[in-house]
Motif scaffolding. Structure first.
Motif, mmCIF file in Angstrom:
data_model
loop_
_atom_site.group_PDB
_atom_site.id
_atom_site.type_symbol
_atom_site.label_atom_id
_atom_site.label_comp_id
_atom_site.label_asym_id
_atom_site.label_seq_id
_atom_site.Cartn_x
_atom_site.Cartn_y
_atom_site.Cartn_z
ATOM 1 N N LEU A 1 0.835 -1.201 0.000
ATOM 2 C CA LEU A 1 0.000 0.000 0.000
ATOM 3 C C LEU A 1 0.870 1.251 0.000
ATOM 4 N N ILE A 2 1.624 1.405 -1.057
ATOM 5 C CA ILE A 2 2.657 2.446 -1.098
ATOM 6 C C ILE A 2 2.090 3.857 -1.216
ATOM 7 N N GLN A 3 0.771 3.992 -1.467
ATOM 8 C CA GLN A 3 0.166 5.314 -1.560
ATOM 9 C C GLN A 3 -0.378 5.814 -0.228
ATOM 10 N N LEU A 4 -0.338 4.963 0.807
ATOM 11 C CA LEU A 4 -0.973 5.305 2.082
ATOM 12 C C LEU A 4 -0.394 6.579 2.688
ATOM 13 N N ASN A 5 -1.311 7.451 3.133
ATOM 14 C CA ASN A 5 -0.940 8.625 3.913
ATOM 15 C C ASN A 5 -1.238 8.422 5.396
ATOM 16 N N GLN B 1 4.990 7.367 2.052
ATOM 17 C CA GLN B 1 4.077 8.504 1.967
ATOM 18 C C GLN B 1 3.331 8.752 3.271
ATOM 19 N N LEU B 2 3.576 7.911 4.291
ATOM 20 C CA LEU B 2 2.823 8.018 5.533
ATOM 21 C C LEU B 2 3.000 9.380 6.197
ATOM 22 N N VAL B 3 1.852 9.930 6.603
ATOM 23 C CA VAL B 3 1.825 11.135 7.419
ATOM 24 C C VAL B 3 1.445 10.765 8.852
ATOM 25 N N GLU B 4 0.575 9.748 8.985
ATOM 26 C CA GLU B 4 0.146 9.277 10.298
ATOM 27 C C GLU B 4 0.249 7.759 10.336
ATOM 28 N N PHE B 5 0.848 7.228 11.419
ATOM 29 C CA PHE B 5 0.954 5.781 11.607
ATOM 30 C C PHE B 5 0.675 5.470 13.075
ATOM 31 N N ASN C 1 13.245 6.967 6.971
ATOM 32 C CA ASN C 1 12.873 7.118 5.559
ATOM 33 C C ASN C 1 11.545 7.841 5.391
ATOM 34 N N PHE C 2 10.805 7.997 6.491
ATOM 35 C CA PHE C 2 9.467 8.576 6.412
ATOM 36 C C PHE C 2 9.548 10.092 6.567
#
Length: 291
Positions: A220-224, A246-250, A267-268
């Motif tokens: 899911l490489i597009q996940l934000n 692309q994560l902004v929130e995890f 890397n994020f």
């Protein structure tokens, strides 16, 4: 002056083309009216809305059959075709059931559907939710749905945002379904599964069952935004998560994850919010988040 005269002549000769472009189609207006008739309004059905920044009010009260349904609360229409493309009924104090015979599924051009914070218990998520080929945003959180999440949702190949968070461990993915979600819905940018029972990756270990995070989550490489909190995940935090740049929130807090935290978060570069708390990680980790 001549051009203006021609425009005026065109408007007078073709008034339907000009003034009906925003009109809701009668078949879809009837579908919404039937949906309204089947769902009661109950003040207690959206009781938790205030805690999440929403004000509960019965949007369907504005659904008057004598008016254009494109002007109704929560309804968005295409400006040219008049097709209903959005239905936002969050916190609308609705109570009832949405089964496979619901008129909701006759609104086939939906792109965004938000039914969150209503009370549809004790019904299940109908497989017909998979019949919206244009759907990009689907929010079915805090609705009282229970049972198995239908595999037909895999047909929603255009999904950008999916929220099945419930706050109760009564909604679950069936065997292998969660892995298939991660493999097929690769356009996702937002995935919210708080307290959703994920049984697709069960591994027998001694006398206990453990649920591990599938490696395919790295697809899911597009996940934000990714929220998997309170799912009783065991095992380690996979290095394949490093693909989700692309994560902004995890948020993967309140699970049972163990071992060392892999050195992947450097890397994020877009990460603004990270929560790993209430797990069983060893060692100490302090990520440097971008502000």
């Amino acid at each position: 002056m001549g051009c203006l005269f021609l425009v005026l002549v065109f408007v007078l000769q073709h008034p339907i083309v000009i003034f009906s472009s925003h009109l809701c189609r009668q078949s879809q207006s009837l579908a919404l009216q039937k949906l309204k008739q089947k769902l009661a309004v109950d003040d207690s059905s959206s009781a938790n809305c205030e805690f999440n920044g929403h004000f509960p009010y019965p949007k369907t009260l504005s659904w008057n059959r004598s008016t254009n349904c494109c002007t109704w609360d929560g309804v968005t229409c295409d400006r040219v075709t008049g097709q209903i493309t959005g239905l936002d009924l969050i916190c609308s104090q609705l109570h009832g059931t949405i089964d496979s015979n619901s008129s909701l599924f006759k609104i086939s051009h939906l792109q965004k559907l938000n039914l969150a914070y209503n009370d549809f218990s004790p019904s299940q998520i109908s497989s017909k939710f998979g019949l919206f080929p244009r759907l990009t945003h689907l929010t079915l959180s805090r609705l009282g749905f229970l049972g198995r999440i239908p595999s037909q949702l895999l047909n929603l190949s255009k999904l950008i945002s999916l929220d099945l968070s419930i706050g109760l461990e009564e909604l679950r993915f069936g065997p292998h379904t969660f892995k298939m979600f991660l493999q097929n819905l690769i356009q996702l940018r937002e995935l919210y599964l708080t307290s959703t029972y994920i049984s697709s990756s069960l591994l027998l270990s001694g006398r206990y069952f453990s649920r591990t995070i599938p490696k395919s989550i790295g697809n899911l490489i597009q996940l934000n935004n990714l929220r998997l909190l309170s799912n009783n995940f065991n095992g380690s935090l996979l290095s394949t998560i490093s693909n989700l740049v692309q994560l902004v929130e995890f948020d993967i807090s309140s699970n049972n994850l163990t071992g060392d935290i892999p050195n992947i978060f450097s890397n994020f570069t877009k990460l603004k919010s990270l929560s790993l708390s209430y797990n069983l990680f060893s060692g100490f980790f302090h990520p440097q988040l971008q502000t």
